[in-house]
Design a protein around this motif. Structure first.
Motif, PDB file in Angstrom:
ATOM      1  N   UNK A  85       0.843  -1.199   0.000  1.00 43.72           N
ATOM      2  CA  UNK A  85       0.000   0.000   0.000  1.00 43.72           C
ATOM      3  C   UNK A  85       0.880   1.251   0.000  1.00 43.72           C
ATOM      4  N   UNK A  86       0.579   2.155  -0.917  1.00 38.33           N
ATOM      5  CA  UNK A  86       1.337   3.401  -1.008  1.00 38.33           C
ATOM      6  C   UNK A  86       0.392   4.585  -0.825  1.00 38.33           C
ATOM      7  N   UNK A  87       0.758   5.462   0.095  1.00 37.12           N
ATOM      8  CA  UNK A  87      -0.054   6.632   0.435  1.00 37.12           C
ATOM      9  C   UNK A  87       0.678   7.906   0.023  1.00 37.12           C
ATOM     10  N   UNK A  88      -0.078   8.835  -0.550  1.00 35.95           N
ATOM     11  CA  UNK A  88       0.436  10.165  -0.845  1.00 35.95           C
ATOM     12  C   UNK A  88      -0.187  11.149   0.128  1.00 35.95           C
ATOM     13  N   UNK A  89       0.638  11.940   0.795  1.00 40.72           N
ATOM     14  CA  UNK A  89       0.153  13.011   1.666  1.00 40.72           C
ATOM     15  C   UNK A  89       0.391  14.338   0.967  1.00 40.72           C
ATOM     16  N   UNK A 105       2.252  13.485  -8.161  1.00 35.52           N
ATOM     17  CA  UNK A 105       2.525  12.100  -7.799  1.00 35.52           C
ATOM     18  C   UNK A 105       1.320  11.202  -7.926  1.00 35.52           C
ATOM     19  N   UNK A 106       0.117  11.798  -7.875  1.00 36.25           N
ATOM     20  CA  UNK A 106      -1.101  11.001  -7.936  1.00 36.25           C
ATOM     21  C   UNK A 106      -1.298  10.382  -9.317  1.00 36.25           C
ATOM     22  N   UNK A 107      -0.609  10.933 -10.318  1.00 34.11           N
ATOM     23  CA  UNK A 107      -0.837  10.530 -11.707  1.00 34.11           C
ATOM     24  C   UNK A 107      -0.026   9.311 -12.148  1.00 34.11           C
ATOM     25  N   UNK A 108       0.818   8.753 -11.291  1.00 33.93           N
ATOM     26  CA  UNK A 108       1.745   7.712 -11.727  1.00 33.93           C
ATOM     27  C   UNK A 108       1.205   6.289 -11.637  1.00 33.93           C
ATOM     28  N   UNK A 109       0.003   6.129 -11.108  1.00 33.78           N
ATOM     29  CA  UNK A 109      -0.626   4.816 -11.105  1.00 33.78           C
ATOM     30  C   UNK A 109      -0.243   3.902  -9.965  1.00 33.78           C
ATOM     31  N   UNK A 110       0.523   4.402  -8.986  1.00 38.24           N
ATOM     32  CA  UNK A 110       0.960   3.532  -7.884  1.00 38.24           C
ATOM     33  C   UNK A 110       0.482   4.020  -6.521  1.00 38.24           C
ATOM     34  N   UNK A 111      -0.394   5.015  -6.483  1.00 38.38           N
ATOM     35  CA  UNK A 111      -0.902   5.550  -5.221  1.00 38.38           C
ATOM     36  C   UNK A 111      -2.255   4.912  -4.913  1.00 38.38           C
TER      37      UNK A 111
END
Length: 277
Positions: free
Chosen positions: A1-5, A90-96
């Motif tokens: 699981x990868x989270x973006x803050x 960063x939200x656009x890279x498909x891994x969040x």
């Protein structure tokens, strides 16, 4: 699981006054640690909840405010300008798998501590498809276009109420209660850190990628506080004047929409005169 803050500062613990968030002031230096505490608490909570990675995108002003050395060693931080998607880069890279809005605030023309949308002043209202829009709403729509849910929102109580409209399922943590644009009843960093960490741990369960939302076209209307700012904004391709102090534009995607909005606010900011606005 990868989270973006996505980390903004006006909604951070203890922040109530312009000098609290203006880089270079003594108050900003003091408030940086409380801002960092909020972000670190969110990261720790997500790790508690099973996250493998947490990336922090600095989203305030110069985007060089957080104290990297005070963050958990597992955190990675994207700091500085300029970025294709600004606050949600960063939200656009498909891994969040999920995104958290930490330190967020209400939008231009709304009640709320240091309420604004991108520009500290000059914008008196922003609407997305006729709905009053905060940065939270705009950024949530961008994230949805990439299938990423908003799972946590922190800020003042007004920001948390605003988030009910764009991220009803997300956990909300009010770190202070709005009294006026420049006043709030604040809770201590120790208390807010505990509240944010607990909420982030619970919010981790919501971090599940969704089907991308194709909700376009999107029409943005912007009201400014002086007519020459509306005129200046029309140099941006596709932006039209709809009133003495109003402009609007339409985009097919939120990616295009938020980038045009950034261009509009950049032009408006450059057109402001020091004394007359």
């Amino acid at each position: 699981m990868k989270i973006l803050i996505s980390a903004d500062m006006e909604g951070a613990t203890g922040v109530t006054w312009p000098a609290d968030v203006l880089p270079g002031t003594p108050q900003w230096e003091r408030c940086r640690s409380m801002f960092t505490s909020d972000v670190n608490a969110a990261a720790l909570g997500f790790f508690d909840g099973g996250a493998d990675e947490v990336v922090v995108n600095e989203a305030h002003w110069t985007m060089r405010n957080l104290l990297l050395e005070h963050l958990d060693d597992r955190v990675e931080m994207l700091t500085g300008r300029h970025k294709s998607l600004s606050m949600v880069e960063g939200v656009q890279h498909g891994d969040i798998d999920g995104i958290a809005f930490v330190g967020y605030h209400a939008g231009a023309g709304m009640e709320g501590v240091l309420a604004h949308t991108y520009l500290a002043n000059s914008l008196t209202g922003v609407w997305l498809n006729d709905v009053r829009a905060s940065e939270g709403l705009l950024n949530a729509r961008v994230a949805a276009e990439y299938g990423v849910p908003v799972v946590l929102v922190t800020g003042d109580d007004v920001a948390c109420e605003d988030a009910l409209g764009y991220a009803p399922e997300a956990l909300k943590v009010a770190v202070k209660d709005h009294v006026s644009r420049y006043a709030a009843v604040c809770r201590t960093p120790a208390r807010t850190a505990a509240d944010i960490r607990a909420a982030a741990k619970e919010a981790a369960a919501l971090a599940v990628r969704r089907d991308p939302v194709d909700g376009g076209p999107y029409t943005v209307a912007v009201e400014v506080d002086a007519e020459h700012l509306a005129l200046a904004a029309t140099v941006v391709p596709g932006v039209r004047r709809t009133g003495e102090r109003r402009i609007a534009y339409t985009s097919g995607t939120m990616y295009e929409c938020i980038r045009t909005f950034k261009a509009v606010t950049t032009v408006v900011s450059a057109a402001i005169e020091e004394q007359y606005g």
